[in-house]
Design a protein around this motif. Sequence first.
Motif, mmCIF file in Angstrom:
data_model
loop_
_atom_site.group_PDB
_atom_site.id
_atom_site.type_symbol
_atom_site.label_atom_id
_atom_site.label_comp_id
_atom_site.label_asym_id
_atom_site.label_seq_id
_atom_site.Cartn_x
_atom_site.Cartn_y
_atom_site.Cartn_z
ATOM 1 N N ASP A 1 55.732 43.967 60.654
ATOM 2 C CA ASP A 1 54.906 43.060 61.768
ATOM 3 C C ASP A 1 55.379 43.745 63.361
ATOM 4 O O ASP A 1 54.682 43.395 64.364
ATOM 5 C CB ASP A 1 55.228 41.909 61.845
ATOM 6 C CG ASP A 1 54.562 41.202 60.495
ATOM 7 O OD1 ASP A 1 53.537 41.612 60.117
ATOM 8 O OD2 ASP A 1 55.106 39.991 59.902
ATOM 9 N N VAL B 1 46.551 42.752 64.821
ATOM 10 C CA VAL B 1 47.841 42.260 65.404
ATOM 11 C C VAL B 1 47.347 40.744 65.895
ATOM 12 O O VAL B 1 46.376 40.583 66.535
ATOM 13 C CB VAL B 1 48.405 43.013 66.477
ATOM 14 C CG1 VAL B 1 49.673 42.123 67.067
ATOM 15 C CG2 VAL B 1 48.719 44.237 66.094
ATOM 16 N N THR C 1 50.845 41.321 61.564
ATOM 17 C CA THR C 1 49.950 42.524 61.428
ATOM 18 C C THR C 1 49.431 42.443 60.121
ATOM 19 O O THR C 1 49.910 41.905 59.310
ATOM 20 C CB THR C 1 50.442 43.815 61.727
ATOM 21 O OG1 THR C 1 51.776 44.119 60.567
ATOM 22 C CG2 THR C 1 51.461 43.992 62.892
#
Length: 170
Positions: free
Chosen positions: A48, A91, A135
């Motif tokens: 992430d 994202v 993400t």
Amino acid sequence: MNSIRRIFSMGTAALVLGAGLLAGSSGAAQAAPSDCVGGAKGFTDIPDSLSGRGVGGAGAVIANFGGTPWAVASYQMHTGNVGGTSMGWGVLSTSSSTWGPGAVGWVWMDVTNDNKVSWIQCGPFTTSASGARITTPAYPTSNSASRAFRVCAQVTSPSPVSGITCTPWW
């Protein structure tokens, strides 16, 4: 009495048809994270925290409650090098100052390999934390004009729900 039944029957039929169309049109309800994690369908898991170059646009999703923002998140598409391959991913970042109790941020990425005739949906991935960043898995970019990406997002909570918004195809 027959006219009341007829009106009720037509209203019920319209409601059922409308619910079916709505359920069929929700991108988030038709796919699951398992469709693209662990290397499925050519996707690559990424942390992430991975950042790349912002491409293809960005946006914000806002769920308002009584005219006041209840939950705010931003979304965007990134590209970059993942394991030696140029890839794209989505994202989602949730607001640390405007994130109501029970709010959930959703993000997913669509990939087409046939010039947007059909696409693979990767996600949705969710977070309920304020100030979070998540993400999607990444997918290889290509010089082919038939391959394109877009990132979509939504915010939901017990009452307010934002609309689904997406970046343009890139």
